[in-house]
Scaffold this motif. Structure first.
Motif, short mmCIF file in Angstrom:
data_model
loop_
_atom_site.label_atom_id
_atom_site.label_comp_id
_atom_site.label_asym_id
_atom_site.label_seq_id
_atom_site.Cartn_x
_atom_site.Cartn_y
_atom_site.Cartn_z
N ASP A 13 -2.27 -3.38 -5.79
CA ASP A 13 -1.47 -2.32 -5.17
C ASP A 13 -2.05 -0.97 -5.55
O ASP A 13 -2.44 -0.75 -6.69
N LYS A 17 -6.34 0.52 0.47
CA LYS A 17 -6.74 -0.36 1.58
C LYS A 17 -6.44 0.26 2.94
O LYS A 17 -7.28 0.21 3.83
N GLU A 40 -0.39 -8.67 6.30
CA GLU A 40 0.35 -9.74 5.65
C GLU A 40 1.13 -9.21 4.46
O GLU A 40 0.65 -8.33 3.78
N PRO A 41 2.30 -9.75 4.15
CA PRO A 41 3.02 -10.64 5.03
C PRO A 41 3.55 -9.86 6.23
O PRO A 41 3.97 -8.73 6.08
N ARG A 51 8.73 -11.15 5.45
CA ARG A 51 8.30 -10.02 4.62
C ARG A 51 9.51 -9.29 4.01
O ARG A 51 9.52 -8.93 2.83
N ARG A 75 2.16 -16.68 6.69
CA ARG A 75 0.72 -16.78 7.03
C ARG A 75 0.50 -17.84 8.12
O ARG A 75 -0.29 -17.62 9.05
N SER A 101 -4.71 -12.91 -1.37
CA SER A 101 -3.58 -12.25 -2.02
C SER A 101 -2.70 -13.30 -2.70
O SER A 101 -2.21 -13.08 -3.80
N TYR A 105 -2.06 -13.09 -6.54
CA TYR A 105 -0.69 -12.77 -6.98
C TYR A 105 0.10 -14.01 -7.42
O TYR A 105 0.85 -13.96 -8.38
N ASP A 152 8.41 -1.85 -4.06
CA ASP A 152 9.01 -3.10 -3.60
C ASP A 152 9.06 -4.11 -4.75
O ASP A 152 8.64 -3.82 -5.87
P1 TMP Z 1 1.44 -4.67 0.95
O1 TMP Z 1 2.25 -3.78 0.07
O2 TMP Z 1 -0.02 -4.54 0.76
O3 TMP Z 1 1.89 -4.67 2.36
O4 TMP Z 1 1.73 -6.17 0.41
C1 TMP Z 1 2.95 -6.59 0.07
C2 TMP Z 1 3.03 -7.09 -1.36
O5 TMP Z 1 3.01 -8.51 -1.36
C3 TMP Z 1 1.91 -6.65 -2.28
O6 TMP Z 1 2.48 -6.24 -3.52
C4 TMP Z 1 1.10 -7.90 -2.51
C5 TMP Z 1 2.08 -9.02 -2.31
N1 TMP Z 1 1.51 -10.24 -1.76
C6 TMP Z 1 1.58 -11.43 -2.51
O7 TMP Z 1 2.09 -11.43 -3.63
N2 TMP Z 1 1.06 -12.58 -1.97
C7 TMP Z 1 0.53 -12.64 -0.72
O8 TMP Z 1 0.08 -13.70 -0.26
C8 TMP Z 1 0.47 -11.40 0.06
C9 TMP Z 1 -0.09 -11.41 1.43
C10 TMP Z 1 0.97 -10.24 -0.50
#
Ligand code: TMP
Length: 213
Positions: A13, A17, A40-41, A51, A75, A101, A105, A152
């Protein structure tokens, strides 16, 4: 076989990007390419609803296994409804985050291990990125960049969690060196843009044998 080309962007984060994704999209469109940008999500009606559940800070009691499967479910829908058809139509698809991701994560951040790859292989049904741009940023720097805006559910995780995510991305870049290109997010916006552009164009030309502009 896909006629299109699939690019994903990854990173912790606050890696910057979004800026780079938009710059690449504009550049490719200027070259006359058909480009589809998704994230995504999200990216479909169903995936955007998932999401909402995943990122809602009020869902603090969510089990790691639930989290893993919700990301994979979002996904699966995105691949079937948007990504695969676009690739078959010859479009360049840019996706803001994808399966890596979940590996960073959920496998590393949440310590869920091997199950994450298995569940996600099932979700994507062989639809893998042609190239993945990993924007590397130290977790402390990423955190500073996010600043004081509301966070978030995932962003507000502990420093240790974000450190494990970072180590996860570093490991993935070592495991998949052909697919994952590491770009240091410490450069200027222009420097990073040029590096990404060169990597993506080289690979597009390599797969299209020079047929694409
Ligand atoms: P974003 O803030 O880049 O839109 O992504 C949403 C959050 O979700 C970000 O903190 C990363 C997390 N994430 C996961 O934990 N696993 C995943 O597969 C994806 C796509 C995002």
């Amino acid at each position: 076989m896909n006629k299109g080309f699939f690019v994903t962007f990854e990173g912790g984060d606050g890696a910057g990007k979004s800026t780079q994704i938009h710059l690449l999209k504009e550049y490719l469109q200027e070259q006359g390419c058909d480009v589809l940008l998704t994230r995504e999500p999200g990216g479909t009606q169903i995936s955007e609803k998932i999401r909402g559940i995943l990122l809602d800070p009020q869902n603090g009691e969510m089990e790691p296994q639930t989290e893993l499967m919700l990301y994979a479910a979002a996904r699966a829908q995105l691949v079937a409804e948007v990504i695969q058809p676009a690739l078959q139509a010859g479009t360049i698809v840019i996706c803001d985050r994808f399966l890596d991701s979940s590996l960073a994560y959920q496998a590393y951040g949440r310590n869920l291990g091997e199950a994450v790859l298995q569940v996600n292989q099932y979700a994507v049904r062989g639809c893998m990125p042609d190239v993945t741009i990993y924007l590397r940023v130290a977790p402390e720097t990423g955190r500073q960049r996010i600043g004081t805006r509301e966070q978030d559910r995932i962003e507000s995780e502990s420093e240790q969690f974000h450190r494990r995510v970072y180590e996860g991305y570093e490991a993935l870049a070592r495991i998949y060196p052909e697919r994952i290109v590491t770009v240091d997010a410490a450069g200027t916006i222009e420097e990073i843009e040029q590096t990404i552009r060169a990597e993506v164009m080289n690979r597009i030309h390599a797969v299209s044998g020079g047929n694409r502009k």
